[in-house]
Scaffold this motif. Structure first.
Motif, PDB file in Angstrom:
ATOM      1  N   LYS A   1     -17.536  10.072  -1.614  1.00  0.00           N
ATOM      2  CA  LYS A   1     -16.229  10.223  -2.254  1.00  0.00           C
ATOM      3  C   LYS A   1     -16.430  10.081  -3.754  1.00  0.00           C
ATOM      4  N   VAL A   2     -15.871  10.999  -4.513  1.00  0.00           N
ATOM      5  CA  VAL A   2     -16.016  10.978  -5.965  1.00  0.00           C
ATOM      6  C   VAL A   2     -14.662  10.673  -6.585  1.00  0.00           C
ATOM      7  N   GLY A   3     -14.624   9.655  -7.425  1.00  0.00           N
ATOM      8  CA  GLY A   3     -13.392   9.264  -8.097  1.00  0.00           C
ATOM      9  C   GLY A   3     -13.096   7.800  -7.881  1.00  0.00           C
ATOM     10  N   SER A   4     -12.374   7.190  -8.820  1.00  0.00           N
ATOM     11  CA  SER A   4     -12.152   5.756  -8.739  1.00  0.00           C
ATOM     12  C   SER A   4     -11.027   5.342  -7.809  1.00  0.00           C
ATOM     13  N   ARG A   5     -10.236   6.270  -7.313  1.00  0.00           N
ATOM     14  CA  ARG A   5      -9.188   5.916  -6.348  1.00  0.00           C
ATOM     15  C   ARG A   5      -9.343   6.805  -5.116  1.00  0.00           C
ATOM     16  N   GLN A   6      -9.508   6.163  -3.968  1.00  0.00           N
ATOM     17  CA  GLN A   6      -9.731   6.892  -2.720  1.00  0.00           C
ATOM     18  C   GLN A   6      -8.883   6.289  -1.607  1.00  0.00           C
ATOM     19  N   ARG A   7      -8.473   7.132  -0.665  1.00  0.00           N
ATOM     20  CA  ARG A   7      -7.739   6.693   0.527  1.00  0.00           C
ATOM     21  C   ARG A   7      -8.666   6.857   1.725  1.00  0.00           C
ATOM     22  N   PHE A   8      -8.688   5.827   2.571  1.00  0.00           N
ATOM     23  CA  PHE A   8      -9.531   5.823   3.756  1.00  0.00           C
ATOM     24  C   PHE A   8      -8.680   5.566   4.986  1.00  0.00           C
ATOM     25  N   GLY A   9      -9.152   6.049   6.110  1.00  0.00           N
ATOM     26  CA  GLY A   9      -8.504   5.790   7.384  1.00  0.00           C
ATOM     27  C   GLY A   9      -9.566   5.474   8.414  1.00  0.00           C
TER      28      GLY A   9
ATOM     29  N   GLU B   1      -4.892   2.785   7.443  1.00  0.00           N
ATOM     30  CA  GLU B   1      -5.142   3.496   6.196  1.00  0.00           C
ATOM     31  C   GLU B   1      -5.092   2.498   5.054  1.00  0.00           C
ATOM     32  N   PHE B   2      -6.023   2.653   4.124  1.00  0.00           N
ATOM     33  CA  PHE B   2      -6.058   1.766   2.967  1.00  0.00           C
ATOM     34  C   PHE B   2      -6.598   2.522   1.768  1.00  0.00           C
ATOM     35  N   ASP B   3      -6.200   2.067   0.592  1.00  0.00           N
ATOM     36  CA  ASP B   3      -6.644   2.647  -0.663  1.00  0.00           C
ATOM     37  C   ASP B   3      -7.652   1.716  -1.307  1.00  0.00           C
ATOM     38  N   VAL B   4      -8.646   2.308  -1.938  1.00  0.00           N
ATOM     39  CA  VAL B   4      -9.601   1.559  -2.739  1.00  0.00           C
ATOM     40  C   VAL B   4      -9.533   2.129  -4.139  1.00  0.00           C
ATOM     41  N   GLU B   5      -9.294   1.242  -5.107  1.00  0.00           N
ATOM     42  CA  GLU B   5      -9.276   1.663  -6.503  1.00  0.00           C
ATOM     43  C   GLU B   5     -10.258   0.793  -7.275  1.00  0.00           C
ATOM     44  N   LEU B   6     -11.221   1.448  -7.914  1.00  0.00           N
ATOM     45  CA  LEU B   6     -12.219   0.739  -8.697  1.00  0.00           C
ATOM     46  C   LEU B   6     -11.887   0.884 -10.170  1.00  0.00           C
ATOM     47  N   SER B   7     -11.917  -0.225 -10.873  1.00  0.00           N
ATOM     48  CA  SER B   7     -11.668  -0.182 -12.315  1.00  0.00           C
ATOM     49  C   SER B   7     -12.505  -1.262 -12.978  1.00  0.00           C
TER      50      SER B   7
END
Length: 164
Positions: free
Chosen positions: A70-78, A145-151
């Motif tokens: 997954k590319v990008g700092s905010r992703q949704r997973f299930g 379902e959950f979101d991961v945001e990296l900063s």
């Protein structure tokens, strides 16, 4: 020993077009891979200049890395939580490669999310355990379902004890 992120990424990309390779993958006689689009235009290996083999690399084709990267700092997973599951994703964000592991334990109705990085200091505090109460709040036939945001977060200012 953890493989450096750049080495992992180089395994997954075509050396000609730099796109993620998908099956079928061609290889030269020394084992260097190229994607099928670039192979159609090449007479020899772009890495070592040897001829191509007629043998495909089934091991690399079997890795479903396009789904796990997954590319990008905010992703949704299930993830389905009514069966024991162990999922792994690679997250490319903030010019770093992260390994996200999600484990579902049906015995404890728990989900453990673990985030690792080989170059950044990611501590166990960055991981969490979620207990699912299937009787009141959760339908076990559905996905969680959950979101991961990296900063990046600036470290707290260091305390200068010389002023006290």
């Amino acid at each position: 020993m953890m493989v450096p992120p750049q080495s992992l990424l180089r395994l997954l990309e075509c050396p000609v077009c730099l796109e993620w390779m998908e099956p079928p993958m061609s290889q030269c006689r020394r084992g260097h891979l190229v994607c099928c689009r670039c192979r159609a235009r090449l007479a020899s290996c772009p890495v070592c200049r040897t001829t191509f083999s007629s043998v495909r690399n089934r091991a690399m084709e079997g890795e479903q890395h396009t789904n796990m990267l997954k590319v990008g700092s905010r992703q949704r997973f299930g993830i389905k939580v009514n069966v024991e599951t162990h999922e792994t994703w690679l997250l490319l964000a903030l010019d770093e490669l992260f390994l996200l592991k999600v484990d579902v334990d049906v015995r404890t109705w728990g989900v453990v999310v673990d985030l690792e990085s080989s170059s950044l200091n990611v501590s166990r505090q960055d991981c969490f355990h979620l207990t699912l109460d299937q009787n009141r709040h959760f339908d076990a036939e559905k996905y969680l379902e959950f979101d991961v945001e990296l900063s990046k977060v600036d470290p707290p200012p260091s305390r200068d004890d010389s002023d006290s």
